[in-house]
Design an enzyme around this catalytic site. Structure first.
Site, short mmCIF file in Angstrom:
data_model
loop_
_atom_site.label_atom_id
_atom_site.label_comp_id
_atom_site.label_asym_id
_atom_site.label_seq_id
_atom_site.Cartn_x
_atom_site.Cartn_y
_atom_site.Cartn_z
N ALA A 47 -15.13 32.93 33.04
CA ALA A 47 -14.54 33.39 34.30
C ALA A 47 -14.43 32.17 35.21
O ALA A 47 -15.09 31.16 34.98
CB ALA A 47 -15.43 34.46 34.92
N GLY A 90 -17.17 34.44 30.00
CA GLY A 90 -16.12 35.46 29.96
C GLY A 90 -15.12 35.23 28.83
O GLY A 90 -14.49 36.18 28.35
N GLU A 150 -16.65 36.81 25.93
CA GLU A 150 -16.60 38.27 26.16
C GLU A 150 -15.19 38.82 25.96
O GLU A 150 -15.02 39.91 25.42
CB GLU A 150 -17.13 38.58 27.56
CG GLU A 150 -18.61 38.25 27.68
CD GLU A 150 -19.13 38.33 29.11
OE1 GLU A 150 -18.62 37.59 29.97
OE2 GLU A 150 -20.03 39.13 29.36
N GLU A 202 -23.97 31.54 31.04
CA GLU A 202 -24.07 32.02 32.43
C GLU A 202 -25.41 31.71 33.08
O GLU A 202 -25.47 31.44 34.28
CB GLU A 202 -23.80 33.53 32.50
CG GLU A 202 -22.35 33.92 32.33
CD GLU A 202 -21.95 34.19 30.89
OE1 GLU A 202 -22.68 33.77 29.97
OE2 GLU A 202 -20.92 34.84 30.68
C1 HXC Z 1 -13.49 27.08 36.60
C2 HXC Z 1 -13.53 25.46 34.98
C3 HXC Z 1 -14.29 26.29 34.13
C4 HXC Z 1 -14.64 27.59 34.61
C5 HXC Z 1 -13.97 24.43 33.13
N1 HXC Z 1 -13.35 24.32 34.31
N2 HXC Z 1 -14.56 25.61 33.00
N3 HXC Z 1 -13.13 25.87 36.20
N4 HXC Z 1 -14.21 27.94 35.84
N5 HXC Z 1 -15.32 28.46 33.88
C6 HXC Z 1 -12.58 23.19 34.83
C7 HXC Z 1 -13.47 22.04 35.25
O1 HXC Z 1 -13.96 22.25 36.53
C8 HXC Z 1 -12.50 20.89 35.18
O2 HXC Z 1 -11.65 20.92 36.29
C9 HXC Z 1 -11.64 21.24 34.00
O3 HXC Z 1 -11.78 22.64 33.80
C10 HXC Z 1 -12.06 20.54 32.72
O4 HXC Z 1 -13.43 20.80 32.49
P1 HXC Z 1 -14.50 19.63 32.19
O5 HXC Z 1 -15.83 20.19 32.49
O6 HXC Z 1 -14.12 18.37 32.85
O7 HXC Z 1 -14.29 19.48 30.61
P2 HXC Z 1 -15.36 19.01 29.50
O8 HXC Z 1 -16.15 17.85 30.05
O9 HXC Z 1 -14.60 18.85 28.26
O10 HXC Z 1 -16.39 20.21 29.36
C11 HXC Z 1 -15.98 21.45 28.81
C12 HXC Z 1 -17.01 22.57 29.10
C13 HXC Z 1 -17.27 22.62 30.64
C14 HXC Z 1 -18.30 22.28 28.35
C15 HXC Z 1 -16.42 23.87 28.58
O11 HXC Z 1 -16.02 22.67 31.31
C16 HXC Z 1 -18.07 23.80 31.07
O12 HXC Z 1 -19.29 23.80 30.88
N6 HXC Z 1 -17.43 24.79 31.69
C17 HXC Z 1 -18.08 25.94 32.24
C18 HXC Z 1 -18.50 26.87 31.13
C19 HXC Z 1 -19.21 28.08 31.71
O13 HXC Z 1 -20.27 27.94 32.34
N7 HXC Z 1 -18.65 29.28 31.49
C20 HXC Z 1 -19.20 30.48 32.01
C21 HXC Z 1 -18.57 30.78 33.31
S1 HXC Z 1 -19.35 32.14 34.08
P3 HXC Z 1 -11.71 19.79 37.45
O14 HXC Z 1 -10.57 20.15 38.33
O15 HXC Z 1 -13.04 19.96 38.08
O16 HXC Z 1 -11.57 18.49 36.70
C22 HXC Z 1 -18.69 33.47 33.40
C23 HXC Z 1 -19.20 34.72 33.97
C24 HXC Z 1 -18.87 35.87 33.11
O17 HXC Z 1 -17.86 33.43 32.56
C25 HXC Z 1 -19.30 37.08 33.77
C26 HXC Z 1 -18.20 38.02 34.03
C27 HXC Z 1 -16.83 37.53 33.73
#
Ligand code: HXC
Length: 263
Positions: free
Chosen positions: A68, A111, A114, A134
């Site tokens: 998400a 998400g 999911e 998360e």
């Molecule tokens: C918003 C996101 C994002 C996310 C990545 N980006 N994931 N933006 N929401 N979930 C954005 C980053 O901010 C960045 O933008 C760009 O995408 C590239 O990501 P990087 O981190 O620079 O890439 P990389 O180093 O290759 O790392 C990849 C990754 C990492 C390991 C997947 O991006 C990451 O850990 N993302 C978050 C994963 C996460 O925690 N997902 C769960 C979300 S919570 P900018 O503009 O900053 O460069 C969730 C809740 C669910 O899903 C509950 C109900 C839906």
């Protein structure tokens, strides 16, 4: 054809397969509200279109979806989350009658994992990576992760993934554990092409038969064994009211290909 902002939609295989690309590659296809409203809308439209027999969802770039949209939800208060029934629009997906295939080519996190699990079939590319990170953000999976993952990979592995937020699962393990049906060798294009082939083979069959088969399998998630078997029995009996059952069985006996009417 509709113009969407955050997804790309195509009809392929003579309009029998609806293809949805999650298309925010710069944010690793983070599932913003706007994007998910579009996914839900496209699925509902495909579900209503007679010629479409199955739907494929995939991601552009190196992710299926990295979760998400963290930037969008970070400042939400408890009241806002509760009052807006945050993410409840995703539930529309579970009401879609036509099979949905997720083609997961890279990160399927939070998400994203999911969303894949809410689909009916998951095909994985070699670089697929599943995880529920998360807790590292101070929250927990919120659209089925805690409920679905345990059914697919067992309690211990699901707990490890959900409680550490790490311990991502690669494509091979996901196939071995049954989270995905198989790993498709090659690049993203090969994966999507294979998902389309699976969708096409489903689309060649009778729409009402396929809808009943999907409903019967999904009943296994909701019901105990004896209730589930009763549900299966009544759906099975219902197929005998279909012209397509008569056609399918007649074609077998007459040693010819079935010409299903409702497809
Ligand atoms: C918003 C996101 C994002 C996310 C990545 N980006 N994931 N933006 N929401 N979930 C954005 C980053 O901010 C960045 O933008 C760009 O995408 C590239 O990501 P990087 O981190 O620079 O890439 P990389 O180093 O290759 O790392 C990849 C990754 C990492 C390991 C997947 O991006 C990451 O850990 N993302 C978050 C994963 C996460 O925690 N997902 C769960 C979300 S919570 P900018 O503009 O900053 O460069 C969730 C809740 C669910 O899903 C509950 C109900 C839906």
């Amino acid at each position: 054809e509709k113009d969407y902002e955050d997804i790309d939609v195509e009809l392929v295989e003579k309009g029998t397969v609806g293809l949805i690309y999650l298309d925010r590659p710069k944010s690793l296809n983070a599932l913003s509200d706007a994007l998910m409203y579009e996914v839900v809308d496209a699925c509902q439209i495909f579900d209503k279109m007679e010629e479409v027999g199955a739907i494929v969802i995939t991601g552009r770039g190196k992710a299926f979806a990295a979760g998400a949209d963290i930037k969008e939800m970070k400042d939400k208060t408890f009241q806002e989350a509760q009052k807006s029934r945050i993410f409840s629009h995703w539930n529309v997906l579970t009401a879609v009658r036509k099979p949905i295939i997720a083609a997961v080519n890279g990160f399927a996190l939070g998400g994203g994992c999911e969303l894949a699990m809410a689909c009916d079939i998951i095909l994985a590319g070699e670089k697929a990576l599943f995880g529920q990170p998360e807790v590292k953000l101070g929250t927990i999976p919120g659209i089925g992760g805690t409920q679905r993952l345990i059914r697919e990979v067992g309690k211990s592995r699901a707990m490890e993934m959900i409680l550490t937020g790490e311990a991502f699962m690669n494509a091979q393990e996901a196939a071995q554990k049954g989270l995905v049906s198989r790993v498709v060798p090659g690049d993203n294009d090969a994966l999507v092409a294979e998902a389309i082939q699976v969708a096409k083979s489903i689309a060649a069959l009778s729409r009402p038969t396929i809808a009943m088969a999907k409903e019967a399998v999904n009943a296994a998630y909701e019901l105990g064994l004896s209730e589930g078997i009763k549900r299966e029995h009544s759906l099975f009996c219902s197929t005998f009211a279909l012209e397509d059952q008569k056609e399918g069985m007649s074609a077998f006996v007459e040693k010819r290909d079935a010409q299903f009417k409702h497809r």
